[in-house]
Motif scaffolding. Structure first.
Motif, mmCIF file in Angstrom:
data_model
loop_
_atom_site.group_PDB
_atom_site.id
_atom_site.type_symbol
_atom_site.label_atom_id
_atom_site.label_comp_id
_atom_site.label_asym_id
_atom_site.label_seq_id
_atom_site.Cartn_x
_atom_site.Cartn_y
_atom_site.Cartn_z
ATOM 1 N N UNK A 1 -1.284 8.088 8.751
ATOM 2 C CA UNK A 1 -2.277 7.946 7.688
ATOM 3 C C UNK A 1 -2.328 6.531 7.134
ATOM 4 N N UNK A 2 -1.172 5.961 6.877
ATOM 5 C CA UNK A 2 -1.142 4.587 6.363
ATOM 6 C C UNK A 2 -1.672 3.596 7.398
ATOM 7 N N UNK A 3 -1.370 3.838 8.652
ATOM 8 C CA UNK A 3 -1.792 2.907 9.702
ATOM 9 C C UNK A 3 -3.255 3.057 10.080
ATOM 10 N N UNK B 1 0.831 -1.208 0.000
ATOM 11 C CA UNK B 1 0.000 0.000 0.000
ATOM 12 C C UNK B 1 0.868 1.262 0.000
ATOM 13 N N UNK B 2 1.876 1.302 0.874
ATOM 14 C CA UNK B 2 2.753 2.473 0.952
ATOM 15 C C UNK B 2 3.487 2.681 -0.365
ATOM 16 N N UNK C 1 9.416 4.533 4.584
ATOM 17 C CA UNK C 1 9.428 5.912 4.081
ATOM 18 C C UNK C 1 10.856 6.436 3.948
ATOM 19 N N UNK C 2 11.740 6.046 4.861
ATOM 20 C CA UNK C 2 13.148 6.430 4.727
ATOM 21 C C UNK C 2 13.747 5.865 3.444
ATOM 22 N N UNK C 3 13.416 4.615 3.094
ATOM 23 C CA UNK C 3 13.980 4.023 1.879
ATOM 24 C C UNK C 3 13.505 4.740 0.624
ATOM 25 N N UNK C 4 12.349 5.370 0.721
ATOM 26 C CA UNK C 4 11.793 6.117 -0.410
ATOM 27 C C UNK C 4 12.445 7.492 -0.533
#
Length: 127
Positions: free
Chosen positions: A118-120, A25-26, A96-99
């Motif tokens: 938001x994702x959670x 999803x992320x 998110x850090x990897x992105x």
């Protein structure tokens, strides 16, 4: 995309299916792809060693992540989490850090926090 969820200790506080759903999803929402995402659930000692090796810090931390081009690796300390919900938060935070997201200042910190929450908050991920 292959998503691996590994536990270095005996206990695992998260559901692998939910981790995979959350990661997909992320990445879909953020428009990012990896050939492989490895989520490694370790203990404080594991994260302390990684922190010392890669960041020259002597303390344990909750999450360390690496973007290795088409592989994302997210190391999460189960010892730093109060419960499974916090572990899911750490996983999203590391992803998110990897992105490319970071939290070097207040604005970036607030953005990452909002994205994680938001994702959670998406109830479809509770399975």
């Amino acid at each position: 995309m292959k998503i691996n969820v590994c536990t270095t200790g005996k206990r695992c506080m998260v559901k692998e299916r939910r981790v995979r759903t959350l990661v997909k999803k992320v990445l879909r929402t953020e428009g990012k792809t990896f050939a492989t995402v490895n989520v490694i659930l370790g203990d404080d000692q594991c994260l302390k060693q990684l922190n010392a090796i890669y960041f020259r810090k002597k303390a344990a931390t909750n999450v360390i992540s690496f973007n290795l081009d088409d592989v994302a690796e997210i190391y999460v300390s189960q010892g730093q989490a109060r419960d499974a919900d916090e572990l899911y938060y750490f996983i999203v935070h590391g992803l998110l850090h990897t992105i490319g997201y970071d939290h070097r200042n207040k604005k970036e910190t607030m953005l990452m926090e909002a994205k994680c929450l938001g994702y959670l908050s998406d109830d479809t991920l509770r399975s």
